[in-house]
Design a protein around this motif. Structure first.
Motif, PDB file in Angstrom:
ATOM      1  N   GLY A 206      12.635  -3.465   1.054  1.00 12.05           N
ATOM      2  CA  GLY A 206      13.825  -4.539   1.499  1.00 12.05           C
ATOM      3  C   GLY A 206      13.609  -4.562   2.900  1.00 12.05           C
ATOM      4  N   SER A 207      14.691  -4.573   3.631  1.00  6.20           N
ATOM      5  CA  SER A 207      14.883  -4.801   5.171  1.00  6.20           C
ATOM      6  C   SER A 207      14.245  -3.414   5.801  1.00  6.20           C
ATOM      7  CB  SER A 207      16.419  -4.757   5.458  1.00  6.20           C
ATOM      8  OG  SER A 207      16.997  -3.694   5.033  1.00  6.20           O
ATOM      9  N   GLN A 208      14.002  -2.308   4.989  1.00  4.43           N
ATOM     10  CA  GLN A 208      13.498  -1.195   5.559  1.00  4.43           C
ATOM     11  C   GLN A 208      11.889  -1.378   6.056  1.00  4.43           C
ATOM     12  OE1 GLN A 208      13.956   1.967   2.754  1.00  4.43           O
ATOM     13  NE2 GLN A 208      15.675   2.593   3.919  1.00  4.43           N
ATOM     14  N   MET A 209      11.331  -2.225   5.141  1.00  5.47           N
ATOM     15  CA  MET A 209       9.523  -2.685   5.735  1.00  5.47           C
ATOM     16  C   MET A 209       9.579  -3.688   4.892  1.00  5.47           C
ATOM     17  SD  MET A 209       7.311   1.003   5.680  1.00  5.47           S
ATOM     18  CE  MET A 209       7.949   1.589   4.141  1.00  5.47           C
ATOM     19  N   LEU A 210      10.230  -4.837   5.291  1.00  6.71           N
ATOM     20  CA  LEU A 210      10.431  -6.135   4.663  1.00  6.71           C
ATOM     21  C   LEU A 210       8.925  -6.859   4.609  1.00  6.71           C
ATOM     22  CD1 LEU A 210      12.137  -8.391   3.183  1.00  6.71           C
ATOM     23  CD2 LEU A 210      12.408  -9.245   5.472  1.00  6.71           C
ATOM     24  N   SER A 211       8.187  -6.523   5.795  1.00  5.49           N
ATOM     25  CA  SER A 211       6.928  -7.291   5.925  1.00  5.49           C
ATOM     26  C   SER A 211       5.716  -6.386   5.402  1.00  5.49           C
ATOM     27  CB  SER A 211       6.537  -8.014   7.279  1.00  5.49           C
ATOM     28  OG  SER A 211       6.704  -6.872   8.210  1.00  5.49           O
ATOM     29  N   CYS A 212       6.141  -5.341   4.830  1.00  6.53           N
ATOM     30  CA  CYS A 212       4.915  -4.254   4.606  1.00  6.53           C
ATOM     31  C   CYS A 212       4.115  -4.929   3.171  1.00  6.53           C
ATOM     32  CB  CYS A 212       5.647  -3.053   4.082  1.00  6.53           C
ATOM     33  SG  CYS A 212       4.344  -1.884   3.438  1.00  6.53           S
ATOM     34  N   GLY A 213       2.903  -5.125   3.621  1.00  2.00           N
ATOM     35  CA  GLY A 213       2.196  -5.780   2.283  1.00  2.00           C
ATOM     36  C   GLY A 213       1.227  -6.675   2.764  1.00  2.00           C
TER      37      GLY A 213
ATOM     38  N   LYS B  91       6.633 -16.717  -4.992  1.00  2.50           N
ATOM     39  CA  LYS B  91       6.383 -17.955  -4.660  1.00  2.50           C
ATOM     40  C   LYS B  91       6.468 -18.438  -3.125  1.00  2.50           C
ATOM     41  CE  LYS B  91       9.235 -19.910  -8.725  1.00  2.50           C
ATOM     42  NZ  LYS B  91      10.303 -20.970  -8.871  1.00  2.50           N
ATOM     43  N   ASP B  92       6.724 -17.299  -2.404  1.00  2.00           N
ATOM     44  CA  ASP B  92       6.544 -17.361  -1.012  1.00  2.00           C
ATOM     45  C   ASP B  92       5.419 -16.686  -0.339  1.00  2.00           C
ATOM     46  OD1 ASP B  92       7.118 -17.628   1.614  1.00  2.00           O
ATOM     47  OD2 ASP B  92       9.263 -16.740   1.529  1.00  2.00           O
ATOM     48  N   LYS B  93       4.652 -17.266   0.369  1.00  2.00           N
ATOM     49  CA  LYS B  93       3.350 -16.935   0.828  1.00  2.00           C
ATOM     50  C   LYS B  93       3.638 -15.790   1.945  1.00  2.00           C
ATOM     51  CE  LYS B  93      -1.075 -18.186   3.165  1.00  2.00           C
ATOM     52  NZ  LYS B  93      -1.788 -19.375   3.815  1.00  2.00           N
ATOM     53  N   THR B  94       4.725 -15.909   2.660  1.00  2.00           N
ATOM     54  CA  THR B  94       5.344 -14.805   3.452  1.00  2.00           C
ATOM     55  C   THR B  94       5.716 -13.338   2.776  1.00  2.00           C
ATOM     56  OG1 THR B  94       6.044 -16.467   5.101  1.00  2.00           O
ATOM     57  CG2 THR B  94       6.975 -14.048   5.325  1.00  2.00           C
ATOM     58  N   VAL B  95       5.084 -12.258   3.152  1.00  2.08           N
ATOM     59  CA  VAL B  95       5.323 -11.054   2.306  1.00  2.08           C
ATOM     60  C   VAL B  95       6.939 -10.895   2.739  1.00  2.08           C
ATOM     61  CG1 VAL B  95       4.909  -8.807   2.477  1.00  2.08           C
ATOM     62  CG2 VAL B  95       3.006 -10.535   2.595  1.00  2.08           C
TER      63      VAL B  95
ATOM     64  N   PRO C 202       0.837  -1.205   0.124  1.00  2.00           N
ATOM     65  CA  PRO C 202       0.079   0.006  -0.137  1.00  2.00           C
ATOM     66  C   PRO C 202       0.800   1.232   0.212  1.00  2.00           C
ATOM     67  CG  PRO C 202      -0.010  -0.871   2.321  1.00  2.00           C
ATOM     68  CD  PRO C 202       0.633  -1.816   1.135  1.00  2.00           C
ATOM     69  N   MET C 203       2.176   1.184   0.671  1.00  2.00           N
ATOM     70  CA  MET C 203       2.843   2.517   0.640  1.00  2.00           C
ATOM     71  C   MET C 203       3.311   2.730  -0.596  1.00  2.00           C
ATOM     72  SD  MET C 203       3.379   3.013   3.937  1.00  2.00           S
ATOM     73  CE  MET C 203       4.700   4.241   4.032  1.00  2.00           C
ATOM     74  N   GLN C 204       3.600   1.822  -1.579  1.00  2.00           N
ATOM     75  CA  GLN C 204       3.958   2.119  -3.076  1.00  2.00           C
ATOM     76  C   GLN C 204       2.937   1.880  -4.198  1.00  2.00           C
ATOM     77  OE1 GLN C 204       7.244   2.986  -4.211  1.00  2.00           O
ATOM     78  NE2 GLN C 204       7.881   3.357  -2.395  1.00  2.00           N
TER      79      GLN C 204
END
Length: 286
Positions: free
Chosen positions: A269-276, A259-263, A250-252
């Protein structure tokens, strides 16, 4: 006086080379053979392999040997030699694409080694081969049953590089991807699939060129937004036994395939890795 002048020149060359290596943290050094003819070749080879503070190449036109020095945490011998092959120069690991060799100036066209014909290989059993043509390096993934598999696999490799904020790898993978797209055979696809791929191909090619032309991670990520949209448009031709996830930041205000269910957000990148979040689960079994 002349001898002193010559000594100063030698010292300046040595110091500049040493300084170049010193900028690379914990450098790994290797010696490789790279074919070429002249000072123009030397400049092209060294520039193709060079990455600021990451990799450097010093090539000797007489012995055809080069010393490569690189930060093993950011790149590797293979990536350096791929870039040099893409510039038109055969080396210990890869033979340059015919198109790249053809673009060399006549005085730069060295005597080439015998090239073996391209042959299909199972991408699950890929092994690096000595003097492997760059065309063959990417073509093995293009199996007769699913020529789009290589296209998607390379897309995921670019995405993973952006997740790690590694502009160098994203750049290299995009260059490989461009070769894959140029050699793509779509005859095995359905008529509908061929139409879909033909429609987006110019946009995919343009995106690949754009990412391959820069090492600015911000510009790469902006292009990846557009790229991801077109890849989603042709997801129906990706016929494998995998489940893919279409994810959204949402930020972008941008999506990507994974292929990975984990966001793992490629835009931060590492700044907000799980954003989304995952907005679509895609079963690619057709």
């Amino acid at each position: 006086m002349k001898s002193i002048f010559n000594i100063l020149i030698v010292l300046s060359v040595v110091l500049s080379t040493t300084t170049g290596f010193a900028q690379i943290k914990n450098p790994t050094r290797e010696t490789v053979k790279i074919l070429g003819n002249c000072d123009t070749c030397k400049s092209a080879i060294e520039n193709a392999g060079k990455l600021k503070n990451v990799a450097s190449v010093t090539w000797n036109k007489d012995s055809k040997m080069a010393e490569i020095s690189f930060d093993s945490e950011k790149t590797n011998r293979d990536e350096i030699l791929k870039r040099i092959a893409l510039a038109g120069y055969d080396n210990d690991e890869y033979l340059a694409p015919d198109a790249a060799y053809a673009q060399l100036a006549e005085y730069c066209k060295y005597e080439r080694q015998q090239k073996q014909p391209i042959r299909a290989m199972d991408h699950t059993k890929m092994e690096k081969k000595k003097n492997k043509p760059m065309e063959e390096m990417t073509m093995p993934e293009m199996t007769e049953t699913n020529p789009m598999e290589a296209v998607f696999n390379n897309y995921f490799a670019i995405k993973d590089a952006l997740v790690k904020t590694n502009a160098t790898i994203a750049n290299g993978k995009s260059a490989e991807w461009l070769t894959i797209l140029k050699n793509l055979k779509t005859e095995a696809l359905t008529a509908e699939g061929q139409t879909a791929v033909t429609k987006v191909m110019p946009s995919l090619m343009e995106a690949a060129k754009s990412i391959a032309a820069t090492k600015d991670i911000g510009k790469q990520r902006e292009t990846f937004k557009v790229l991801s949209k077109y890849m989603h448009d042709i997801i129906s031709v990706y016929d494998t036994n995998e489940t893919l996830y279409y994810q959204y930041c949402p930020m972008q205000d941008a999506n990507w395939l994974s292929k990975d269910k984990t966001v793992k957000n490629p835009y931060y990148g590492s700044q907000m890795l799980s954003c989304g979040s995952t907005v679509e689960t895609i079963d690619t079994k057709n």
